[in-house]
Design a protein around this motif. Structure first.
Motif, PDB file in Angstrom:
ATOM      1  N   SER A  56       0.912  -1.281  -0.103  1.00 38.07           N
ATOM      2  CA  SER A  56      -0.135  -0.040   0.135  1.00 38.07           C
ATOM      3  C   SER A  56       0.927   1.324   0.011  1.00 38.07           C
ATOM      4  CB  SER A  56      -0.885  -0.022   1.234  1.00 38.07           C
ATOM      5  OG  SER A  56      -0.273   0.141   2.273  1.00 38.07           O
ATOM      6  N   ARG A  87      -3.476  16.840   1.380  1.00 41.39           N
ATOM      7  CA  ARG A  87      -3.931  15.630   1.594  1.00 41.39           C
ATOM      8  C   ARG A  87      -5.283  16.033   2.530  1.00 41.39           C
ATOM      9  NH1 ARG A  87      -1.687  14.961  -2.290  1.00 41.39           N
ATOM     10  NH2 ARG A  87      -0.051  13.319  -2.799  1.00 41.39           N
ATOM     11  N   HIS A 100       5.171   7.166   6.227  1.00 35.71           N
ATOM     12  CA  HIS A 100       3.904   8.003   6.060  1.00 35.71           C
ATOM     13  C   HIS A 100       4.241   9.359   6.798  1.00 35.71           C
ATOM     14  CE1 HIS A 100       1.983   4.107   5.496  1.00 35.71           C
ATOM     15  NE2 HIS A 100       0.850   4.691   4.627  1.00 35.71           N
ATOM     16  N   LEU A 101       3.705  10.454   6.356  1.00 33.72           N
ATOM     17  CA  LEU A 101       4.036  11.721   6.687  1.00 33.72           C
ATOM     18  C   LEU A 101       3.927  12.026   8.440  1.00 33.72           C
ATOM     19  CD1 LEU A 101       5.024  14.722   5.841  1.00 33.72           C
ATOM     20  CD2 LEU A 101       2.637  15.297   5.839  1.00 33.72           C
ATOM     21  N   CYS A 145       2.223  19.448  -1.113  1.00 34.89           N
ATOM     22  CA  CYS A 145       1.005  18.598  -1.420  1.00 34.89           C
ATOM     23  C   CYS A 145      -0.046  18.776  -0.356  1.00 34.89           C
ATOM     24  CB  CYS A 145       1.242  17.183  -1.514  1.00 34.89           C
ATOM     25  SG  CYS A 145       2.182  16.861  -3.039  1.00 34.89           S
ATOM     26  N   ASN A 182      -6.169  10.034   3.601  1.00 38.02           N
ATOM     27  CA  ASN A 182      -5.022   9.553   4.366  1.00 38.02           C
ATOM     28  C   ASN A 182      -5.341   9.192   5.758  1.00 38.02           C
ATOM     29  OD1 ASN A 182      -4.043  10.968   1.952  1.00 38.02           O
ATOM     30  ND2 ASN A 182      -1.804  10.739   2.780  1.00 38.02           N
ATOM     31  N   ASP A 238       2.988  11.166  -6.808  1.00 38.21           N
ATOM     32  CA  ASP A 238       2.284  12.045  -5.744  1.00 38.21           C
ATOM     33  C   ASP A 238       1.299  13.147  -6.633  1.00 38.21           C
ATOM     34  OD1 ASP A 238       2.996  11.189  -3.435  1.00 38.21           O
ATOM     35  OD2 ASP A 238       4.603  12.632  -3.128  1.00 38.21           O
ATOM     36  N   TYR A 286       0.113   1.486  -7.395  1.00 32.91           N
ATOM     37  CA  TYR A 286      -0.565   1.218  -6.183  1.00 32.91           C
ATOM     38  C   TYR A 286      -2.154   1.460  -6.443  1.00 32.91           C
ATOM     39  CZ  TYR A 286      -3.059   2.025  -1.728  1.00 32.91           C
ATOM     40  OH  TYR A 286      -3.814   2.214  -0.648  1.00 32.91           O
ATOM     41  N   TYR A 330      11.829  15.521   5.719  1.00 25.49           N
ATOM     42  CA  TYR A 330      12.099  16.220   4.272  1.00 25.49           C
ATOM     43  C   TYR A 330      10.609  16.551   3.789  1.00 25.49           C
ATOM     44  CZ  TYR A 330      16.991  15.127   5.275  1.00 25.49           C
ATOM     45  OH  TYR A 330      18.195  14.848   5.615  1.00 25.49           O
ATOM     46  N   THR A 337      -8.982   3.246  -2.085  1.00 25.78           N
ATOM     47  CA  THR A 337      -7.789   4.459  -1.836  1.00 25.78           C
ATOM     48  C   THR A 337      -8.423   5.498  -2.708  1.00 25.78           C
ATOM     49  OG1 THR A 337      -5.794   5.374  -1.799  1.00 25.78           O
ATOM     50  CG2 THR A 337      -6.260   3.216  -3.311  1.00 25.78           C
ATOM     51  N   PHE A 348       8.632  16.431   0.416  1.00 28.08           N
ATOM     52  CA  PHE A 348       8.778  16.298  -1.122  1.00 28.08           C
ATOM     53  C   PHE A 348       8.341  16.892  -2.019  1.00 28.08           C
ATOM     54  CE2 PHE A 348       8.924  11.448   0.821  1.00 28.08           C
ATOM     55  CZ  PHE A 348      10.259  11.529   1.185  1.00 28.08           C
ATOM     56  N   ARG A 371       8.342  13.247  -4.847  1.00 26.50           N
ATOM     57  CA  ARG A 371       8.278  11.778  -4.880  1.00 26.50           C
ATOM     58  C   ARG A 371       7.442  11.477  -6.213  1.00 26.50           C
ATOM     59  NH1 ARG A 371       5.507   9.156   0.128  1.00 26.50           N
ATOM     60  NH2 ARG A 371       3.641   9.746  -0.788  1.00 26.50           N
TER      61      ARG A 371
HETATM   62  O1  LIG Z   1       8.809  12.085   4.584  1.00 24.20           O
HETATM   63  C1  LIG Z   1       7.870  12.697   3.856  1.00 24.20           C
HETATM   64  C2  LIG Z   1       6.544  11.560   3.581  1.00 24.20           C
HETATM   65  C3  LIG Z   1       5.632  12.290   2.795  1.00 24.20           C
HETATM   66  N1  LIG Z   1       5.646  13.385   2.475  1.00 24.20           N
HETATM   67  C4  LIG Z   1       4.316  13.941   1.465  1.00 24.20           C
HETATM   68  O2  LIG Z   1       3.422  13.994   2.377  1.00 24.20           O
HETATM   69  C5  LIG Z   1       1.954  13.791   1.930  1.00 24.20           C
HETATM   70  C6  LIG Z   1       1.371  12.221   2.291  1.00 24.20           C
HETATM   71  O3  LIG Z   1       2.301  11.068   2.098  1.00 24.20           O
HETATM   72  P1  LIG Z   1       1.999   9.976   2.873  1.00 24.20           P
HETATM   73  O4  LIG Z   1       1.876  10.027   4.337  1.00 24.20           O
HETATM   74  O5  LIG Z   1       3.241   9.019   2.387  1.00 24.20           O
HETATM   75  O6  LIG Z   1       0.610   9.354   2.208  1.00 24.20           O
HETATM   76  P2  LIG Z   1       0.112   9.182   0.731  1.00 24.20           P
HETATM   77  O7  LIG Z   1       1.483   8.957  -0.458  1.00 24.20           O
HETATM   78  O8  LIG Z   1      -0.686  10.395   0.374  1.00 24.20           O
HETATM   79  O9  LIG Z   1      -0.505   7.882   0.722  1.00 24.20           O
HETATM   80  C7  LIG Z   1      -1.559   7.345   1.576  1.00 24.20           C
HETATM   81  O10 LIG Z   1      -2.646   7.844   1.476  1.00 24.20           O
HETATM   82  C8  LIG Z   1      -3.287   7.195   0.315  1.00 24.20           C
HETATM   83  C9  LIG Z   1      -4.502   7.744   0.118  1.00 24.20           C
HETATM   84  O11 LIG Z   1      -4.696   9.242  -0.321  1.00 24.20           O
HETATM   85  C10 LIG Z   1      -3.337   5.905   0.548  1.00 24.20           C
HETATM   86  O12 LIG Z   1      -3.875   5.152  -0.434  1.00 24.20           O
HETATM   87  C11 LIG Z   1      -1.870   5.174   0.626  1.00 24.20           C
HETATM   88  O13 LIG Z   1      -1.913   3.692   1.151  1.00 24.20           O
HETATM   89  C12 LIG Z   1      -1.405   5.920   2.056  1.00 24.20           C
HETATM   90  O14 LIG Z   1       0.078   5.442   2.047  1.00 24.20           O
HETATM   91  C13 LIG Z   1       2.389  13.366   0.204  1.00 24.20           C
HETATM   92  O15 LIG Z   1       2.271  14.621  -0.399  1.00 24.20           O
HETATM   93  C14 LIG Z   1       4.081  13.215   0.452  1.00 24.20           C
HETATM   94  O16 LIG Z   1       4.780  13.463  -0.605  1.00 24.20           O
HETATM   95  C15 LIG Z   1       6.748  14.251   2.618  1.00 24.20           C
HETATM   96  O17 LIG Z   1       6.717  15.323   2.190  1.00 24.20           O
HETATM   97  N2  LIG Z   1       7.788  13.846   3.450  1.00 24.20           N
END
Ligand SMILES: O=c1ccn([C@@H]2O[C@H](COP(=O)(O)OP(=O)(O)O[C@H]3O[C@H](CO)[C@@H](O)[C@H](O)[C@H]3O)[C@@H](O)[C@H]2O)c(=O)[nH]1
Ligand SMILES: NC(=O)c1ccc[n+]([C@@H]2O[C@H](COP(=O)([O-])OP(=O)(O)OC[C@H]3O[C@@H](n4cnc5c(N)ncnc54)[C@H](O)[C@@H]3O)[C@@H](O)[C@H]2O)c1
Length: 324
Positions: free
Chosen positions: A77, A221, A189-190, A219, A170, A285, A141, A206, A117, A208, A282
């Motif tokens: 996931s 969410r 995860h953030l 970004c 999220n 995204d 994914y 960091y 998702t 992204f 990343r």
């Molecule tokens: O170190 C980090 C980690 C994440 N991010 C950003 O934070 C946001 C959220 O990222 P993350 O917490 O990794 O969640 P997502 O990639 O949005 O994905 C989650 O949320 C999705 C639904 O929106 C689900 O489907 C996924 O399974 C779940 O991992 C994104 O913009 C990332 O680029 C950063 O900037 N720095």
């Protein structure tokens, strides 16, 4: 009769199991522990360690247990990882769903609630997103999850299997008592990563990309508390048991927060400094994902209780402080 929770040793699965057991349900868990943890398994659940793609193992579980409904969390996931290991995602997610539907057909189990998702939408054309908006995933994914939804749709026509796909945004936060919470290894995860800075586990968070088309360039969410997700699974299963039609529901708060806003909220909750650096985008995204949650409110009679982002982060912080 029991509810079978696939992936019940994982983050969202374990919180859902805790909620279902609180409500008096009898729970069976299948999990191969590839990303789950035995310590997240509720002591009152019957736990079978194994893989949903192992048809013989699954046949044994379905023969031994009297299963009425299934909640399917077991999957790969991670958005970022799915871009570098696409075949792993097809194997576990799509092939896993083939195996599951085969076994459901064989044992005449008719109800499934599925973890879908927001990643199925891709880069949305409008915000907030409604369930009938175009699906055009920007990562492997999301593509596999969309394929899994469609497999259930066709199996309904052929085998009368009823399904609900819950498209979560999220997931975040932890059990109010801090007994279980978000555990992923490695963590990607953030919110947990941001909190690792004040916990002293990492020096820096960091970001992204800060050049997205959003007000602060980071970004956006829609963060939804894991307890609210857990409640929605209970309601979705009962929606099916009541004979309602198969359906797709968004699960989100209907409000978006940027990466920078999350970091600032975490600073306030922890009352500690958080060192931030900007790094490249990343792959995969989308800039902005926010749910329209009206359909789930109306048809599932569900409404999120955790609407304050600081309150959400606080439950996660509480869990990490208790389990340092
Ligand atoms: O170190 C980090 C980690 C994440 N991010 C950003 O934070 C946001 C959220 O990222 P993350 O917490 O990794 O969640 P997502 O990639 O949005 O994905 C989650 O949320 C999705 C639904 O929106 C689900 O489907 C996924 O399974 C779940 O991992 C994104 O913009 C990332 O680029 C950063 O900037 N720095
Ligand atoms: N975390 C989020 O923000 C988010 C958002 C939208 C959708 N989802 C979906 O929700 C579900 C749960 O996510 P999570 O964050 O709790 O992930 P997780 O990795 O913590 O949980 C998944 C669980 O499934 C198990 N599993 C995986 N493949 C398996 C297999 N083949 N056989 C048996 N067990 C297997 C893992 O060991 C793990 O315990 C996933 O399907 C994910 O795609 C998560």
């Amino acid at each position: 009769m029991s509810i079978l929770v696939l992936g019940g040793a994982g983050y969202i699965g374990s919180h859902t199991v805790y909620k279902l057991i609180e409500k008096g349900e009898d729970i069976v868990i299948v999990d191969n522990l590839q990303t789950g943890f035995e310590k997240l398994v509720h002591p009152k659940a019957r736990f079978y360690k194994g893989d949903i793609r192992d048809l013989q193992f699954m046949d044994e579980v379905f023969t031994k247990e009297d299963i009425k409904g299934i909640i399917h969390f077991a999957a790969n996931s991670l958005v970022g990882e799915s871009m570098t290991k696409p075949l792993d995602y097809y194997d576990n997610n799509v092939y896993g769903m083939i195996c599951l539907l085969k076994i459901m057909k064989k044992h005449n189990v008719k109800n499934i609630v599925f973890s879908s998702t927001a990643a199925t939408y891709g880069d949305p054309k409008k915000i907030p997103i409604t369930e009938d908006d175009e699906t055009n995933p920007t990562n492997t994914y999301g593509e596999t999850k969309l394929a899994m939804e469609k497999m259930m749709k066709w199996c309904e026509k052929a085998y009368d299997i009823k399904w609900v796909a819950l498209r979560y945004f999220n997931a975040c936060g932890a059990h109010e008592d801090g007994i279980i919470g978000e555990l992923h290894n490695p963590e990607t995860h953030l919110i947990p990563l941001v909190l690792q800075v004040p916990l002293g586990v990492r020096d820096t968070i960091y970001i992204f990309g800060d050049d997205y088309d959003t007000p602060d360039g980071t970004c956006i969410r829609d963060y939804i508390h894991v307890n609210d997700l857990a409640e929605a699974h209970f309601k979705a299963l009962n929606y099916l048991y009541d004979g309602n039609e198969s359906n797709i529901f968004n699960l989100g708060n209907g409000e978006g927060f940027s990466v920078l806003e999350i970091i600032n909220a975490a600073k306030e909750v922890t009352n500690l400094p958080i060192n931030v650096e900007i790094s490249p985008r990343r792959p995969g995204d989308p800039a902005r994902l926010i749910a329209n949650n009206k359909k789930a409110k109306e048809l599932l009679n569900w409404s999120p209780e955790y609407t304050d982002i600081k309150k959400i982060i606080k439950t996660a912080w509480n869990f990490y402080l208790k389990n340092k």
